[in-house]
Design an enzyme around this catalytic site. Structure first.
Site, PDB file in Angstrom:
ATOM      1  N   CYS A  96      54.748  30.300  52.146  1.00 13.10           N
ATOM      2  CA  CYS A  96      55.661  31.429  51.921  1.00 13.10           C
ATOM      3  C   CYS A  96      55.163  32.624  52.736  1.00 13.10           C
ATOM      4  CB  CYS A  96      55.714  31.778  50.440  1.00 13.10           C
ATOM      5  SG  CYS A  96      56.573  33.325  50.109  1.00 13.10           S
ATOM      6  N   ASP A 130      60.002  46.494  57.282  1.00 14.96           N
ATOM      7  CA  ASP A 130      60.770  45.318  57.704  1.00 14.96           C
ATOM      8  C   ASP A 130      60.616  45.137  59.217  1.00 14.96           C
ATOM      9  OD1 ASP A 130      63.414  43.685  56.315  1.00 14.96           O
ATOM     10  OD2 ASP A 130      63.201  43.642  58.503  1.00 14.96           O
ATOM     11  N   THR A 150      67.121  35.253  52.894  1.00 18.53           N
ATOM     12  CA  THR A 150      66.512  34.379  53.910  1.00 18.53           C
ATOM     13  C   THR A 150      65.049  34.078  53.614  1.00 18.53           C
ATOM     14  OG1 THR A 150      65.954  36.258  55.333  1.00 18.53           O
ATOM     15  CG2 THR A 150      68.070  35.174  55.721  1.00 18.53           C
ATOM     16  N   HIS A 154      61.042  34.745  48.504  1.00 16.90           N
ATOM     17  CA  HIS A 154      60.023  35.450  47.710  1.00 16.90           C
ATOM     18  C   HIS A 154      60.693  36.763  47.335  1.00 16.90           C
ATOM     19  CE1 HIS A 154      55.541  36.661  47.110  1.00 16.90           C
ATOM     20  NE2 HIS A 154      56.266  37.717  46.744  1.00 16.90           N
ATOM     21  N   HIS A 161      62.154  40.156  46.848  1.00 19.23           N
ATOM     22  CA  HIS A 161      61.874  41.394  47.575  1.00 19.23           C
ATOM     23  C   HIS A 161      63.022  42.368  47.401  1.00 19.23           C
ATOM     24  CE1 HIS A 161      63.834  38.582  50.383  1.00 19.23           C
ATOM     25  NE2 HIS A 161      64.404  39.640  50.945  1.00 19.23           N
ATOM     26  N   HIS A 170      64.735  45.590  49.312  1.00 21.47           N
ATOM     27  CA  HIS A 170      64.846  46.408  50.520  1.00 21.47           C
ATOM     28  C   HIS A 170      65.028  47.866  50.094  1.00 21.47           C
ATOM     29  CE1 HIS A 170      66.037  42.995  53.322  1.00 21.47           C
ATOM     30  NE2 HIS A 170      66.315  42.441  52.152  1.00 21.47           N
TER      31      HIS A 170
HETATM   32  P1  AMP Z   1      66.570  38.846  53.075  1.00 18.44           P
HETATM   33  O1  AMP Z   1      67.634  38.509  54.072  1.00 18.44           O
HETATM   34  O2  AMP Z   1      67.032  39.745  51.973  1.00 18.44           O
HETATM   35  O3  AMP Z   1      65.869  37.605  52.549  1.00 18.44           O
HETATM   36  O4  AMP Z   1      65.519  39.723  53.852  1.00 18.44           O
HETATM   37  C1  AMP Z   1      64.393  39.223  54.481  1.00 18.44           C
HETATM   38  C2  AMP Z   1      63.879  40.331  55.338  1.00 18.44           C
HETATM   39  O5  AMP Z   1      62.550  40.035  55.700  1.00 18.44           O
HETATM   40  C3  AMP Z   1      64.652  40.556  56.633  1.00 18.44           C
HETATM   41  O6  AMP Z   1      65.151  41.888  56.661  1.00 18.44           O
HETATM   42  C4  AMP Z   1      63.604  40.317  57.730  1.00 18.44           C
HETATM   43  O7  AMP Z   1      63.752  41.205  58.811  1.00 18.44           O
HETATM   44  C5  AMP Z   1      62.310  40.559  56.981  1.00 18.44           C
HETATM   45  N1  AMP Z   1      61.137  39.871  57.491  1.00 18.44           N
HETATM   46  C6  AMP Z   1      61.016  38.548  57.756  1.00 18.44           C
HETATM   47  N2  AMP Z   1      59.768  38.259  58.157  1.00 18.44           N
HETATM   48  C7  AMP Z   1      59.075  39.442  58.129  1.00 18.44           C
HETATM   49  C8  AMP Z   1      57.732  39.812  58.441  1.00 18.44           C
HETATM   50  N3  AMP Z   1      56.831  38.911  58.855  1.00 18.44           N
HETATM   51  N4  AMP Z   1      57.386  41.112  58.314  1.00 18.44           N
HETATM   52  C9  AMP Z   1      58.297  42.025  57.905  1.00 18.44           C
HETATM   53  N5  AMP Z   1      59.562  41.733  57.586  1.00 18.44           N
HETATM   54  C10 AMP Z   1      59.961  40.464  57.703  1.00 18.44           C
HETATM   55 ZN    ZN Z   2      55.735  33.876  48.107  1.00 21.16          ZN
END
Ligand code: AMP
Ligand code: ZN
Length: 112
Positions: free
Chosen positions: A3, A29, A94, A97, A99, A101
Site C-alpha cells: 500500500c 498531493d 484510486t 488507504h 485519505h 483531500h
Molecule cells: P483518490 O483518487 O481520492 O484515491 O486520490 C489519490 C490521490 O493520491 C491522488 O490525488 C494522487 O495524486 C495522490 N497520490 C498518489 N500517489 C501519491 C504519492 N506517492 N504522493 C502523494 N500523492 C500521491
Molecule cells: Zn495502507
C-alpha cells in the site's frame, strides 16, 4: 501489504510531509488540483470509509483535529477550503488507504 500510503506513513517512500502526530500524517498531493492540495491519512491501514467502525473511528476525529491545524498552517482557514474523501469505483478512489483531500488556495468549482 503493498500500500503506497502505508509506505509513505512508514517513510519507506518520500513525500512532502506537512503534519504528523501519533495517529495521522499529512503530505502534499503529487498531482495537485488546487494551489493547496494536501492528503491526510491515518497511519494505520484503513481501506476506505467503508471500513470505518467503532474500533477505529477515533482516528477520524484525530484526522479532523489535524485538518484544523493544517488549514491554519497553510493559511486557508479563513479563505475556505474543501475536504473530500473518495470511496470506491464511482467515487473515483484510486488509492485504497483512507485519505482526506484538503483543497484550497483558490475559489473551487461548485460542481463535480
Ligand atoms: P483518490 O483518487 O481520492 O484515491 O486520490 C489519490 C490521490 O493520491 C491522488 O490525488 C494522487 O495524486 C495522490 N497520490 C498518489 N500517489 C501519491 C504519492 N506517492 N504522493 C502523494 N500523492 C500521491
Ligand atoms: Zn495502507
Amino acid at each position: 501489504m503493498n500500500c503506497i500510503f502505508c509506505k509513505i506513513a512508514n517513510k519507506e517512500i518520500p513525500s512532502q510531509i506537512v503534519f504528523e502526530d501519533d495517529n495521522v500524517i499529512a503530505f502534499k498531493d503529487l498531482n495537485p488540483q488546487a494551489p493547496v492540495h494536501i492528503l491526510v491519512i491515518p497511519k494505520n491501514h484503513i481501506s476506505s470509509i467503508n471500513e470505518i467502525n467503532s474500533e477505529n473511528s477515533y482516528v477520524v476525529s484525530k484526522i479532523f483535529e489535524a485538518i484544523n491545524k493544517i488549514v491554519v498552517q497553510e493559511n486557508i482557514s479563513e479563505s475556505g477550503y474543501r475536504v473530500i474523501s473518495n470511496c470506491g469505483e464511482n467515487g473515483c478512489q484510486t488509492v485504497m488507504h483512507l485519505h482526506f483531500h484538503i483543497l484550497g488556495g483558490k475559489k473551487l468549482s461548485e460542481t463535480f
